[in-house]
Design a protein around this motif. Structure first.
Motif, PDB file in Angstrom:
ATOM      1  N   ARG A 292     -30.655 145.173  31.403  1.00 27.42           N
ATOM      2  CA  ARG A 292     -30.092 146.309  32.137  1.00 27.42           C
ATOM      3  C   ARG A 292     -30.934 146.670  33.356  1.00 27.42           C
ATOM      4  O   ARG A 292     -30.760 147.715  33.969  1.00 27.42           O
ATOM      5  N   GLY A 293     -31.905 145.844  33.716  1.00 22.83           N
ATOM      6  CA  GLY A 293     -32.700 146.122  34.894  1.00 22.83           C
ATOM      7  C   GLY A 293     -34.189 146.094  34.641  1.00 22.83           C
ATOM      8  O   GLY A 293     -34.665 145.586  33.615  1.00 22.83           O
ATOM      9  N   PHE A 294     -34.934 146.685  35.583  1.00 21.43           N
ATOM     10  CA  PHE A 294     -36.398 146.634  35.600  1.00 21.43           C
ATOM     11  C   PHE A 294     -36.978 148.003  35.243  1.00 21.43           C
ATOM     12  O   PHE A 294     -36.503 149.035  35.714  1.00 21.43           O
ATOM     13  N   TYR A 295     -38.056 147.984  34.420  1.00 18.54           N
ATOM     14  CA  TYR A 295     -38.758 149.199  34.017  1.00 18.54           C
ATOM     15  C   TYR A 295     -40.243 149.040  34.325  1.00 18.54           C
ATOM     16  O   TYR A 295     -40.792 147.940  34.243  1.00 18.54           O
ATOM     17  N   PHE A 296     -40.902 150.167  34.639  1.00 21.73           N
ATOM     18  CA  PHE A 296     -42.347 150.142  34.828  1.00 21.73           C
ATOM     19  C   PHE A 296     -42.971 151.376  34.185  1.00 21.73           C
ATOM     20  O   PHE A 296     -42.333 152.416  34.028  1.00 21.73           O
ATOM     21  N   SER A 297     -44.225 151.223  33.786  1.00 22.70           N
ATOM     22  CA  SER A 297     -44.961 152.306  33.143  1.00 22.70           C
ATOM     23  C   SER A 297     -46.329 152.430  33.801  1.00 22.70           C
ATOM     24  O   SER A 297     -46.972 151.426  34.090  1.00 22.70           O
ATOM     25  N   GLY A 298     -46.770 153.658  34.003  1.00 18.65           N
ATOM     26  CA  GLY A 298     -48.099 153.896  34.541  1.00 18.65           C
ATOM     27  C   GLY A 298     -49.062 154.438  33.514  1.00 18.65           C
ATOM     28  O   GLY A 298     -50.222 154.732  33.827  1.00 18.65           O
ATOM     29  N   ASP A 299     -48.595 154.539  32.272  1.00 17.18           N
ATOM     30  CA  ASP A 299     -49.433 155.101  31.211  1.00 17.18           C
ATOM     31  C   ASP A 299     -49.454 154.218  29.971  1.00 17.18           C
ATOM     32  O   ASP A 299     -49.419 154.682  28.845  1.00 17.18           O
ATOM     33  N   ALA A 300     -49.513 152.901  30.202  1.00 18.74           N
ATOM     34  CA  ALA A 300     -49.641 151.910  29.125  1.00 18.74           C
ATOM     35  C   ALA A 300     -48.489 151.945  28.136  1.00 18.74           C
ATOM     36  O   ALA A 300     -48.664 151.676  26.953  1.00 18.74           O
TER      37      ALA A 300
END
Length: 339
Positions: free
Chosen positions: A207-215
């Motif tokens: 369903r697309g791209f995800y990113f996390s900045g908190d591990a």
């Protein structure tokens, strides 16, 4: 430098700087879905298959093979305990010579520390709460371990992506596991940690791209990407490269424009992406889907990609230009670079 490419009809070894047909094509293993290379011995390569396990076992072939000579010859090393399983992912830790992990159908995870001679199952992965709810929409609805990735700043930390089941982290090389935030779509294709900042995680999904900045405590969904079915993921030189198709694989043969795929580049840790162009300066969708991306070890400015239509591409990260360096190979799914 050559490319050892896993295709639907075996291993192809290709010199990306030499015009003409592949140097070597091998029919064993019969088909290859995933490839991993040892951290210290580039000639030691593992190849897994998602097609050999059932029909292949009747022919005496399994779903996992090893090459000790850079892909020229292969030996079946399928563990007896997973003889009827498919191998959906294979990964070698950056600090573990002779060590390899494999992820299978029925969402199993196994580890070897002796070049694949013996494997031990990561029992804790079988005990993750809620695993009975994992599944994959097409029959027989079996989930699988699609991605295994290491934190390069601390390779004891492993990230495992389950299609469909979410993302899980092991802080101790597979002895225990914890789920990351459920806010990420569970149809996981690739997981990666940023080598420059291990708190930054990236995931491609159906369903697309995800990113996390908190591990992985929380996830951000990237809106505005012109294609939704994302598969490969490469983090290189503080840039991120992904490819996305207009829809899932069953649609690719039926659409006039195939996968209608684009290759994207991000310079801001995944908060935005721009499509890469061809040599004519235009963005042209590809009929085949880019299945895997790798950096060129001989040139920091280049990355390679292998496509489901048998094409091999090279892209320049500075100019954003893509060129085709080979085509008319069997459908290609993964690869390694070899000296």
């Amino acid at each position: 430098m050559r490319l050892c490419i896993g295709t639907s009809k075996g291993i192809v070894i290709l010199d990306p700087d030499r015009a003409g047909p592949p140097l070597i094509a091998l029919a064993d293993p019969p088909s290859v879905w995933c490839i991993a290379q040892d951290s210290s011995d580039p000639g030691l390569i593992y190849a897994g298959s998602v097609n050999n396990a059932q029909a292949g076992s009747a022919r005496g072939r399994g779903s996992l093979a090893r090459s000790d000579d850079g892909g020229r010859s292969w030996r079946d090393i399928t563990p007896g305990s997973i003889r009827d399983e498919e191998i959906w992912s294979v990964a070698a830790p950056p600090d573990g010579p002779n060590e390899v992990f494999i992820g299978t159908s029925h969402a199993r995870l196994l580890r070897s520390i002796d070049r694949g001679h013996t494997f031990v199952e990561c029992a804790a992965f079988l005990k993750i709460p809620g695993r009975e709810r994992w599944g994959f929409p097409p029959p027989p609805h079996v989930p699988h371990v699609r991605s295994i990735a290491f934190d390069h700043s601390n390779p004891m930390v492993i990230y495992v992506g389950v299609e469909e089941g979410g993302v899980y982290r092991s802080p101790d090389r597979g002895r225990s596991f914890e789920p990351l935030s459920r806010s990420v779509y569970s149809d996981i294709h690739c997981v990666a940690a940023d080598p420059a900042d291990p708190k930054r995680l990236f995931v491609t999904t159906g369903r697309g791209f995800y990113f996390s900045g908190d591990a992985g405590t929380s996830w951000n969904y990237l809106k505005g990407l012109s294609r939704s079915y994302t598969v490969p993921l490469l983090v290189e030189h503080s840039e991120i490269f992904i490819a996305a198709a207009a829809g899932p694989p069953p649609m690719w043969p039926m659409r006039p424009d195939g996968a209608d795929a684009l290759l994207f580049q991000s310079a801001d840790h995944g908060r935005s992406f721009a499509p890469m162009m061809w040599a004519d300066g235009f963005v042209h969708p590809m009929r085949g889907m880019v299945m895997r991306l790798l950096a060129n070890p001989a040139n920091d400015d280049e990355i390679f990609g292998v496509l489901s239509d048998g094409s091999i591409i090279r892209a320049d990260r500075r100019t954003g230009i893509i060129v085709t360096i080979a085509n008319k190979l069997p459908p290609a799914y993964d690869f390694a670079t070899i000296p």
